[in-house]
Write an enzyme that holds these catalytic residues in place. Structure first.
Site, PDB file in Angstrom:
ATOM      1  N   SER A 166       1.475 -20.386 -16.838  1.00 51.29           N
ATOM      2  CA  SER A 166       1.196 -21.076 -18.095  1.00 51.29           C
ATOM      3  C   SER A 166       0.484 -22.407 -17.823  1.00 51.29           C
ATOM      4  O   SER A 166      -0.462 -22.776 -18.530  1.00 51.29           O
ATOM      5  CB  SER A 166       2.505 -21.332 -18.840  1.00 51.29           C
ATOM      6  N   TRP A 169      -2.999 -21.698 -16.707  1.00 50.39           N
ATOM      7  CA  TRP A 169      -3.760 -21.226 -17.877  1.00 50.39           C
ATOM      8  C   TRP A 169      -4.377 -22.413 -18.631  1.00 50.39           C
ATOM      9  O   TRP A 169      -5.457 -22.305 -19.199  1.00 50.39           O
ATOM     10  CB  TRP A 169      -2.817 -20.433 -18.781  1.00 50.39           C
ATOM     11  N   HIS A 170      -3.675 -23.560 -18.618  1.00 53.68           N
ATOM     12  CA  HIS A 170      -4.180 -24.728 -19.343  1.00 53.68           C
ATOM     13  C   HIS A 170      -5.277 -25.460 -18.584  1.00 53.68           C
ATOM     14  O   HIS A 170      -6.028 -26.238 -19.179  1.00 53.68           O
ATOM     15  CB  HIS A 170      -3.039 -25.705 -19.658  1.00 53.68           C
ATOM     16  N   GLY A 171      -5.380 -25.245 -17.295  1.00 55.23           N
ATOM     17  CA  GLY A 171      -6.445 -25.907 -16.556  1.00 55.23           C
ATOM     18  C   GLY A 171      -6.164 -25.939 -15.068  1.00 55.23           C
ATOM     19  O   GLY A 171      -5.006 -25.898 -14.640  1.00 55.23           O
ATOM     20  N   PHE A 316      -8.817 -26.161 -23.206  1.00 56.00           N
ATOM     21  CA  PHE A 316      -8.100 -25.221 -22.329  1.00 56.00           C
ATOM     22  C   PHE A 316      -8.676 -23.815 -22.441  1.00 56.00           C
ATOM     23  O   PHE A 316      -9.088 -23.393 -23.497  1.00 56.00           O
ATOM     24  CB  PHE A 316      -6.616 -25.194 -22.668  1.00 56.00           C
TER      25      PHE A 316
END
Lengths: 316, 310
Positions: A166, A169-171, A316
């Site tokens: 997770s 996934w955001h960066g 993102f």
């Protein structure tokens, strides 16, 4: 093709399942008055959350975080809380607008937020925050890894891995990975101690809600700062009680921020309701409803920030 | 669908009418509480710049606009500075004066450590009618986007006006303030309703944009070609502002200025660290001298200038 390019949700969700959206795309659509009105309500409320609350708080948060080293610990603490509300209203605002646009076109999308800061555990928080992402991570990472079917240790391991994913996934930044790790560890701890299942009396519930918010708020600091070192710098400054006094937003921003938080609190602390919209938007009294729409629209014009703003989740 | 669209139209129409009335009431009350609007100040400044007699002009940002009182300056001077001005605005203002046959022999150009980092468009809705299209071309705005940003600016300017004015009137127990801010005929801005505090501080960016360097060098070149003596000066800077800058940046900045003026033989008087003007009681806020502070400083600067000339 239509499914992946469905524009209301293409930028930052909600992440709809093919099984939910495809049948809607395939079915014939005719203009539906009540659905269109519902769509407008979501658009209006999403816009209010975004420009009146998120962007107004953002003016203050950016001014403090742009050079955290010159601000006192209490100012940084206040800014971190403001950021927690900023990111919530920014993302929830976007999601409501996506939902509203979908409804105007005749599509029903998933409701992505359900008062997450009133969660009494981090586990519960993730059932109320970015619900579609949680469902996606559960279905595509946590369950394939074995979920909770392979013993306690493996369950904790799966949770940590899921939240590390997770984060990534955001960066591609250590700050996001660390943010994910904090959430993963918090959930494992809750499972270990049984806090994710227990029911509480009202005082305990308030304490647990406060504790959950504190953990989430702490993690958001790393999410917001560009580097891990700067995130550590903010935490260090807060913990060592550097500086004195609280720097409040100035002039009109103060009025705006107070109004913004008031809007949010009135909305989120309202008694339990089925719709994520304010109660006044859905009540049966037509006059009250119209006054509510009008007041929110006027609030957008008066308290809204219209310059240099973007959705946080667009990055993102 | 017609019913739906009609309802939406009526809703927006009513909202816009109410907001329009709110904004109008705000602007009327603001005139009484705050004095001249930005547009009125700029229009007045440009009108007086052509009608008054002087041969020395001050250009710069708000610190010059507030902090230089030409009435106490030893030469016939005019303060043509304004809030948020940087070197591109200064260049076009200088050009405006010369294009309109104003005879000036000296330009006192205010420089600031943060000024090269500014590229403000907030006053373009006022400046556009005075400056050539070259000025607007720098902002890469087509007419539609400029119209939209002007609309946003007007909207933003009016958003809180009524609330802010009402708040001020309530603070004054129902009375309007005795004095409001205004621009003097000599171009200086006199502000009311704000006083400096000992612990004032502000964060400034330490960056130098290429476009502002280019305009800064153009001003020097332009003055040299027109035989105008250019004096660069820096207003006093309080400690709460100076702490934004690192020594490395300050040294680099001052070296850049010295190197830029050296070929032209112009002068640079840096009064940022002058201890005479550190007292917060001479300020309206962290950065702007008040009318008394401006008088003290302008006299001091006048003497410095004469001393340098001798």
């Amino acid at each position: 093709m239509l499914f992946v390019s469905f524009f209301p949700q293409i930028l930052c969700g909600p992440i709809s399942k093919a099984s939910d959206l495809l049948p809607q795309i395939k079915s014939k659509h005719r203009f539906n008055y009540s659905q269109a009105v519902d769509g407008c309500k979501y658009l209006l409320w999403g816009m209010a959350l975004k420009v009146c609350v998120a962007d107004r708080l953002g003016v203050y948060v950016d001014s403090i975080y742009s050079d955290y080293s010159i601000h006192s610990s209490s100012t940084l603490m206040l800014a971190s809380i403001a950021y927690s509300f900023q990111i919530y209203t920014d993302f929830a605002g976007y999601s409501f607008m996506a939902l509203g646009t979908g409804k105007l076109l005749g599509y029903n999308l998933i409701v992505n937020f359900n008062r997450p800061y009133l969660a009494s555990s981090v586990t519960e928080f993730w059932k109320k925050w970015n619900i579609s992402l949680t469902q996606w991570l559960t279905a595509h990472i946590y369950i394939p890894l074995g979920g909770n079917r392979k013993g306690k240790f493996r369950t904790y391991f799966n949770i940590i891995i899921t939240f590390l994913v997770s984060g990534i996934w955001h960066g591609a930044n250590w700050t996001f990975i660390f943010w994910g790790l904090i959430h993963g560890i918090a959930q494992c701890t809750e499972k270990l101690c049984g806090w994710n299942k227990a029911t509480y009396g009202s005082l305990k519930l308030i304490f647990r809600t406060f504790l959950t918010f504190s953990i989430v708020n702490f993690a958001w600091i790393y999410f917001r700062m560009p580097t891990l070192a700067e995130g550590n710098g903010v935490i260090r400054r807060i913990c060592t009680l550097k500086g004195s006094g609280v720097e409040l937003p100035t002039d009109e921003n103060l009025i705006g921020v107070i109004a913004a938080i008031a809007i949010l609190l009135i909305f989120d602390f309202a008694p339990h309701r089925e719709s994520p919209l304010p109660k006044l938007f859905t009540c049966s009294n037509l006059k009250k409803r119209r006054i509510a729409y009008f007041c929110v629209m006027l609030a957008i014009l008066i308290f809204g920030v219209f310059e240099n703003s973007n959705f946080i989740y667009l990055q993102f | 669908m017609t019913k739906f669209l009609l309802k939406i139209f009526v809703f927006f129409l009513i909202t816009l009418i109410v907001f329009g009335l709110y904004a109008y009431a705000g602007s009327v009350l603001a005139r009484q509480v705050y004095g001249d609007s930005t547009k009125e100040q700029i229009d007045k400044s440009f009108t007086n710049a052509l009608s008054r007699e002087y041969n020395l002009v001050f250009l710069g940002n708000s610190r010059v606009y507030h902090g230089i009182d030409p009435d106490v300056f030893p030469r016939r001077a005019y303060n043509f500075a304004h809030d948020n001005d940087s070197f591109n605005q200064c260049y076009y203002k200088l050009k405006y004066l010369l294009d309109n046959n104003v005879k000036i022999d000296t330009l006192c150009l205010g420089v600031d450590y943060f000024e090269f980092g500014l590229f403000s468009s907030t006053k373009n809705y006022c400046y556009d009618k005075y400056f050539s299209t070259d000025y607007q071309a720098d902002y890469n705005d087509n007419s539609l986007s400029e119209q939209i940003s002007n609309l946003k600016r007007i909207l933003l300017n009016h958003q809180f006006l009524l609330l802010k004015c009402a708040y001020k009137v309530v603070l004054n127990r129902g009375h309007l303030p005795d004095s409001t801010s205004y621009i003097k005929d000599n171009g200086q801005y006199i502000m009311f309703g704000s006083t400096g505090k000992p612990d004032d501080k502000i964060h400034r960016n330490s960056k130098m944009l290429d476009i502002q360097k280019r305009y800064f060098e153009k001003i020097l070149q332009f003055c040299s070609e027109r035989n105008i003596e250019c004096v660069l000066f820096m207003m006093p800077v309080r400690d709460g502002e100076m702490q934004s800058y690192e020594d490395k940046y300050l040294n680099g900045f001052n070296t850049y200025i010295q190197d830029a003026i050296a070929p032209f033989g112009f002068r640079y008087i840096n009064m940022s660290g002058n201890e005479l003007f550190k007292d917060y009681r001479n300020y309206d806020d962290i950065t702007h001298l008040n009318s008394n502070g401006a008088k003290l400083f302008t006299r001091y600067f006048g003497k410095e200038l004469i001393q340098h000339n001798n």
